[in-house]
Design a protein around this motif. Structure first.
Motif, PDB file in Angstrom:
ATOM      1  N   PRO A  40       0.724  -1.291  -0.044  1.00  0.00           N
ATOM      2  CA  PRO A  40      -0.022  -0.099   0.130  1.00  0.00           C
ATOM      3  C   PRO A  40       0.910   1.277  -0.061  1.00  0.00           C
ATOM      4  O   PRO A  40       1.935   1.116   0.783  1.00  0.00           O
ATOM      5  CB  PRO A  40      -0.979  -0.116   1.422  1.00  0.00           C
ATOM      6  CG  PRO A  40      -0.621  -1.605   1.600  1.00  0.00           C
ATOM      7  CD  PRO A  40       0.758  -2.078   1.128  1.00  0.00           C
ATOM      8  N   VAL A 266      -4.500   1.443   6.758  1.00  0.00           N
ATOM      9  CA  VAL A 266      -4.165   1.255   5.544  1.00  0.00           C
ATOM     10  C   VAL A 266      -2.941   2.184   5.083  1.00  0.00           C
ATOM     11  O   VAL A 266      -2.034   1.684   4.404  1.00  0.00           O
ATOM     12  CB  VAL A 266      -5.204   1.493   4.463  1.00  0.00           C
ATOM     13  CG1 VAL A 266      -4.818   0.998   3.160  1.00  0.00           C
ATOM     14  CG2 VAL A 266      -6.414   0.555   4.758  1.00  0.00           C
ATOM     15  N   GLN A 303      -9.295  -3.653   3.522  1.00  0.00           N
ATOM     16  CA  GLN A 303      -8.855  -4.455   4.561  1.00  0.00           C
ATOM     17  C   GLN A 303      -9.467  -5.919   4.090  1.00  0.00           C
ATOM     18  O   GLN A 303      -8.851  -6.921   4.434  1.00  0.00           O
ATOM     19  CB  GLN A 303      -9.070  -4.057   6.050  1.00  0.00           C
ATOM     20  CG  GLN A 303      -8.348  -2.775   6.158  1.00  0.00           C
ATOM     21  CD  GLN A 303      -8.671  -2.062   7.572  1.00  0.00           C
ATOM     22  OE1 GLN A 303      -8.383  -2.776   8.501  1.00  0.00           O
ATOM     23  NE2 GLN A 303      -9.261  -1.031   7.739  1.00  0.00           N
ATOM     24  N   THR A 309      -2.997  -3.744   4.940  1.00  0.00           N
ATOM     25  CA  THR A 309      -2.887  -3.291   6.442  1.00  0.00           C
ATOM     26  C   THR A 309      -1.486  -2.457   6.479  1.00  0.00           C
ATOM     27  O   THR A 309      -0.396  -3.031   5.923  1.00  0.00           O
ATOM     28  CB  THR A 309      -2.908  -4.370   7.592  1.00  0.00           C
ATOM     29  OG1 THR A 309      -4.180  -5.090   7.311  1.00  0.00           O
ATOM     30  CG2 THR A 309      -3.051  -3.772   8.834  1.00  0.00           C
ATOM     31  N   ARG A 315      -3.170  -6.910  11.681  1.00  0.00           N
ATOM     32  CA  ARG A 315      -4.289  -6.974  10.672  1.00  0.00           C
ATOM     33  C   ARG A 315      -5.680  -7.411  11.724  1.00  0.00           C
ATOM     34  O   ARG A 315      -5.403  -8.209  12.463  1.00  0.00           O
ATOM     35  CB  ARG A 315      -4.223  -7.582   9.467  1.00  0.00           C
ATOM     36  CG  ARG A 315      -4.407  -9.272   9.749  1.00  0.00           C
ATOM     37  CD  ARG A 315      -4.563  -9.851   8.445  1.00  0.00           C
ATOM     38  NE  ARG A 315      -4.370 -11.376   8.411  1.00  0.00           N
ATOM     39  CZ  ARG A 315      -4.751 -12.206   7.484  1.00  0.00           C
ATOM     40  NH1 ARG A 315      -5.070 -11.638   6.361  1.00  0.00           N
ATOM     41  NH2 ARG A 315      -4.824 -13.401   7.754  1.00  0.00           N
ATOM     42  N   LEU A 436      -2.382  -0.730  -3.406  1.00  0.00           N
ATOM     43  CA  LEU A 436      -3.604   0.083  -2.684  1.00  0.00           C
ATOM     44  C   LEU A 436      -3.942   0.825  -4.445  1.00  0.00           C
ATOM     45  O   LEU A 436      -5.136   0.738  -4.138  1.00  0.00           O
ATOM     46  CB  LEU A 436      -2.963   1.086  -1.877  1.00  0.00           C
ATOM     47  CG  LEU A 436      -3.977   2.193  -1.345  1.00  0.00           C
ATOM     48  CD1 LEU A 436      -5.049   1.474  -0.865  1.00  0.00           C
ATOM     49  CD2 LEU A 436      -3.129   3.131  -0.415  1.00  0.00           C
TER      50      LEU A 436
END
Length: 693
Positions: A40, A266, A303, A309, A315, A436
């Motif tokens: 991410p 995130v 998620q 995460t 997580r 992401l």
């Protein structure tokens, strides 16, 4: 106390990220076996997914080195974290609660400002007051900038937890100020606000509630928001119709905070704080319950569906994510309809990459199953009613206007919002190989696919109301814009003076905060006239109404007083009326819904209308009264009808798909309603007739 409240890891649990195979986040990213290059985005990841914390040629840390980019903390925080782990449970508890502590403090300030204004007797239409409302975004932006500067100067990270609370405080204070003097929310008792008020009224009258119109039918509209408002109204002894105003204030305060709490799992906290301004840019004040689900749905799904995460956080378990999903579904479920398309797109992408891992699909399906189980008290009775009811006909989804097919293309608008959305789209496309960005793009494509699918169903005569999904588009693109701005700032810091880049980035952030706040204030000020000019149930106008506003209609309070005094049956009476405000403000049952699009799918709307049409042709008062008492649907206890010469008129809105609705009326001869079968009263041009037992 400053040290005690500071965050050693900005919400970091100190535990490694685990996945389906208990992967180590140091070697494998949170999105699958290939996620070493697809983490991410955060302000530690470079444009190619690499670590942007690399040293500069002179061996020093680059200007883009933000210690809280991955861990969320600072060097001093990290040192304190090592000591804190040996026994500072209080410290970690305060850190975990810090966003809520800031929120509570801001809420107190907001209430104090409102109390001072009330004591001063202010009017929301005062030039001085509205000047202050428009200046408030500047004050909030300045406070946010000062918090960031002070926290970074002291090596702290608490500023990220404060900023969403400031945005929430601005939202709540703006609504409170604009609605001072009226018990209505921004949309009073107009349009859809009527059935929302009726839903709150129903839940204030009963813990179980049920449908807001028909007796003995389960609620078919997602009930949690209305249930909460109704229960608070009952426990606090407040008129239920007042609660929509309080609900708007509460949601305006909570939405940026909820957005932040989910997004910071995130992306890094300061990036999540930037994203928390999105609710102010795209406010949903007409449907506040949908608004808070809108901003929560995207980070929740990242998620759930993509297992994303932030590195350094454990997580959440499927049970936690499933429980959150259950709450979201029972508040507003429409956005969940896009999930099957998202999953199909994910499978298609995985097949293209030659690495389909069905466990990655099984996990979100399992979480969705938990959400389904958790929300079953809502949908299970409704599903059973649909399966066993005598007649099912969904009319709610048949409402359509010429704007219903309008595409959501905010990135093409010549405005600040359009520029931000375009930036977000460009960034997501350029970084589509990162986990992401790919997840957000997948959701975006799925929304447009749903729009196309909606047209196919529309042609088949079963519309999906796909226009409701387009609200996701600006939320996704603005989140992408926040990520893109952070990435651009980091890249610029590598190539130019770090000090100049920081100043420019701070200036841009302040301007965006002012833009977000100003946009929200403008939306509120554009709507407050309606709330102040709407006739109150007692027939009066709120104190700050426009000089040319006039009270109209028969006061619902007078009509209900007659009904309550003369109805002697058990429970709530069943009323036949086109006075929608009466039915919204009082917990009576309706014989038939005043608007076809609001009618319960098993309420037999058309059959009831046909019965009333036949009833209007009754030959004698005895036949008329007898059929009111004994019919296939509900005994009609009370008539509240418009009197027009020798006619009693029932007005309603009928389905006119694909042209929205159309006004219709059914007239009954006045001679059918006499004292031998009814107790009759008249208020203005409205007849109230209570059927004798």
């Amino acid at each position: 106390m400053e040290r005690a409240l500071d965050d050693p890891a900005a919400g970091d649990s100190g535990q490694p990220v685990t996945t389906l195979a208990d992967r180590d986040h140091r070697n494998i990213g949170p999105d699958g076996p290939d996620a070493r290059r697809e983490r991410p985005q955060d302000d530690s990841a470079g444009p190619d997914g690499s670590d942007a914390r690399r040293e500069r040629p002179d061996g020093s840390a680059g200007p883009d080195h933000d210690p809280d980019a991955v861990r969320g903390g600072t060097p001093s925080d990290a040192a304190h974290d090592r000591g804190g782990r040996s026994g500072s449970r209080l410290h970690r508890g305060l850190v975990a609660l810090r966003p809520l502590l800031f929120a509570a403090a801001v809420a107190v300030v907001v209430l104090a400002i409102q109390a001072l204004g009330i004591a001063a007797g202010y009017s929301p239409f005062s030039g001085r007051v509205q000047y202050g409302m428009r200046a408030a975004p500047i004050v909030v932006a300045a406070l946010a900038a000062a918090a960031v500067w002070w926290a970074r100067r002291r090596g702290r990270s608490w500023d990220a937890d404060l900023i969403p609370a400031l945005f929430g405080g601005l939202g709540a204070l703006t609504v409170l100020t604009g609605l001072h003097g009226t018990p209505f929310d921004l949309y009073a008792l107009d349009g859809d606000q009527l059935f929302r008020t009726a839903a709150v009224t129903r839940f204030a009258d009963s813990w179980w509630g049920g449908d807001y119109t028909y007796r003995d039918l389960p609620a078919y509209y997602a009930p949690t928001y209305f249930w909460l408002l109704g229960r608070v109204a009952d426990l606090a002894g407040t008129a239920p119709w007042h609660m929509l105003k309080y609900g708007t204030v509460a949601v305006s305060f909570l939405t940026p905070i909820v957005s932040y709490l989910l997004w910071r799992r995130v992306v890094p906290p300061r990036v999540a704080a930037l994203v928390s301004a999105v609710p102010l840019i795209v406010p949903g004040l007409a449907e506040t319950y949908a608004w808070i689900v809108l901003v929560a749905f995207v980070p929740w799904w990242l998620q759930v569906g993509h297992d994303l995460t932030r590195p350094g956080l454990r997580r959440w378990s499927p049970l936690v994510l499933g429980a959150i999903g259950a709450v979201l579904f029972t508040v507003y479920y429409y956005f969940f309809f896009v999930i099957p398309i998202v999953l199909l797109l994910q499978i298609a992408w995985a097949r293209r990459q030659g690495r389909v891992d069905w466990r990655e699909i099984g996990r979100p399906l399992g979480i969705l199953g938990i959400s389904a189980l958790g929300s079953s008290p809502y949908w299970a009775p409704l599903a059973w009613n649909f399966l066993t009811g005598p007649h099912f006909e969904s009319l709610n989804n048949r409402w359509i206007t010429l704007n219903s097919g309008k595409l959501a293309l905010p990135m093409l608008e010549p405005s600040v919002l359009g520029a931000l959305c375009l930036l977000g789209l460009v960034f997501l496309v350029l970084t589509a190989r990162e986990a992401l960005s790919r997840a957000l793009l997948t959701l975006l494509v799925a929304v447009y696919a749903w729009h196309v699918l909606g047209f196919l169903f529309l042609v088949a005569g079963t519309p999906l109301m796909s226009f409701r999904m387009r609200e996701l588009v600006p939320v996704v693109l603005l989140a992408g814009a926040a990520l893109g701005l952070v990435r651009v700032a980091r890249l610029a810091a590598r190539r130019f003076s770090a000090e100049h880049v920081r100043r420019l980035a701070a200036t841009v952030a302040v301007l965006l905060a002012v833009f977000a706040g100003d946009r929200f204030v403008n939306v509120v000020l554009a709507e407050i006239d309606n709330a102040h000019n709407r006739t109150l149930p007692n027939g009066q106008l709120p104190p700050f109404h426009s000089p040319d506003a006039k009270a109209w209609g028969s006061p619902p309070a007078e009509l209900s007083a007659i009904i309550d005094a003369r109805y002697r049956g058990e429970g709530r009476p069943v009323v036949l009326t086109g006075h929608s405000d009466l039915m919204a403000l009082h917990p009576y049952y309706g014989f038939v819904q005043w608007n076809a699009n609001y009618s319960h799918p098993t309420g037999q709307f058309r059959n009831r209308i046909e019965f009333l049409t036949e009833l209007s042709r009754a030959a004698t008062p005895a036949e008329f009264a007898g059929r009111l008492r004994d019919n296939p649907y509900d005994r009609i206890d009370v008539l509240v009808l418009h009197r027009d010469a020798d006619r009693l008129v029932f007005k309603f809105r009928d389905d006119a798909f694909p042209f929205g609705t159309t006004r219709r009326e059914i007239s009954f001869p006045s001679r059918l309603v006499g004292p031998e079968h009814f107790e009759v009263s008249t208020v203005d041009d409205t007849l109230v007739a209570v059927l004798r037992r």
